[in-house]
Design a protein around this motif. Structure first.
Motif, PDB file in Angstrom:
ATOM      1  N   PHE A 108       0.827  -1.203   0.000  1.00 40.91           N
ATOM      2  CA  PHE A 108       0.000   0.000   0.000  1.00 40.91           C
ATOM      3  C   PHE A 108       0.856   1.246   0.000  1.00 40.91           C
ATOM      4  O   PHE A 108       1.747   1.408   0.833  1.00 40.91           O
ATOM      5  CB  PHE A 108      -0.925   0.042   1.228  1.00 40.91           C
ATOM      6  N   ILE A 111      -3.270   6.497  -0.696  1.00 41.98           N
ATOM      7  CA  ILE A 111      -4.564   6.167  -1.295  1.00 41.98           C
ATOM      8  C   ILE A 111      -5.416   7.429  -1.295  1.00 41.98           C
ATOM      9  O   ILE A 111      -5.585   8.071  -0.259  1.00 41.98           O
ATOM     10  CB  ILE A 111      -5.280   5.050  -0.494  1.00 41.98           C
ATOM     11  N   TRP A 165     -15.209   0.784   0.531  1.00 40.79           N
ATOM     12  CA  TRP A 165     -14.211   0.319  -0.433  1.00 40.79           C
ATOM     13  C   TRP A 165     -12.840   0.188   0.247  1.00 40.79           C
ATOM     14  O   TRP A 165     -12.136  -0.801   0.073  1.00 40.79           O
ATOM     15  CB  TRP A 165     -14.135   1.285  -1.614  1.00 40.79           C
ATOM     16  N   GLU A 168     -12.560  -2.788   2.537  1.00 43.00           N
ATOM     17  CA  GLU A 168     -12.408  -4.028   1.753  1.00 43.00           C
ATOM     18  C   GLU A 168     -10.982  -4.176   1.252  1.00 43.00           C
ATOM     19  O   GLU A 168     -10.427  -5.275   1.256  1.00 43.00           O
ATOM     20  CB  GLU A 168     -13.395  -4.041   0.563  1.00 43.00           C
ATOM     21  N   GLN A 169     -10.371  -3.075   0.803  1.00 35.06           N
ATOM     22  CA  GLN A 169      -9.005  -3.126   0.292  1.00 35.06           C
ATOM     23  C   GLN A 169      -8.021  -3.489   1.404  1.00 35.06           C
ATOM     24  O   GLN A 169      -7.115  -4.303   1.203  1.00 35.06           O
ATOM     25  CB  GLN A 169      -8.590  -1.788  -0.332  1.00 35.06           C
TER      26      GLN A 169
END
Length: 170
Positions: A108, A111, A165, A168-169
């Motif tokens: 990651f 974001i 979202w 979930e990621q």
């Protein structure tokens, strides 16, 4: 071992009741001599095992020095922890990792997400890692068998659909 002193009439009554066996409840205010009374009981019942449960480690350590060897002194927390199955305690003892390294390990980077104000905001890798770690903490304190998206905390400024979202990621 505690210094010898003359027990009060109440303390002697508790010692005699304890020697008689059965259940016994001693209720008294702080500083009234409950621990001293229990030490007297322990000295009389040397052939039996006993447990002294304290609210913190300092009190348990002090009690350990004052009771005879037939009495174990520990905290209530240590008793509960020792009684918990290893699959559960293993969840508590996971090694910590800096949040930005945790995010990097899972691939990651920053974001970008829409906020409730209509603008986009960037969630930095440090914040992403912190969300993962906080979610893991929530999972560990839950009764759930596996981590779930709802364990991941998301800032309330992020739009609901984007928060779902993001969970979930992560």
């Amino acid at each position: 071992m505690a210094k010898a002193y003359k027990p009060t009439a109440e303390q002697e009554a508790v010692v005699e009741a304890a020697k008689g066996g059965g259940d016994l409840k001693v209720k008294a205010y702080a500083g009234a001599g409950k621990t001293s009374t229990l030490q007297l009981v322990a000295q009389q019942l040397t052939g039996q095992r006993g447990s002294y449960l304290a609210f913190n480690k300092e009190i348990a350590d002090s009690a350990r020095r004052g009771f005879p060897a037939n009495v174990s002194a520990r905290t209530v927390h240590s008793l509960a922890y020792a009684s918990a199955p290893t699959w559960l305690t293993a969840r508590i003892n996971l090694p910590s990792e800096p949040p930005h390294e945790l995010a990097a390990r899972y691939g990651f980077g920053p974001i970008e997400v829409p906020t409730i104000s209509g603008k986009n905001a960037e969630v930095a890798p440090f914040e992403v890692g912190r969300m993962i770690a906080d979610g893991l903490g929530r999972f560990c304190r839950s009764a759930d068998d596996t981590p779930q998206p709802f364990h991941i905390p998301v800032d309330e400024k992020i739009r609901d659909d984007a928060a779902d979202w993001l969970r979930e990621q992560l």
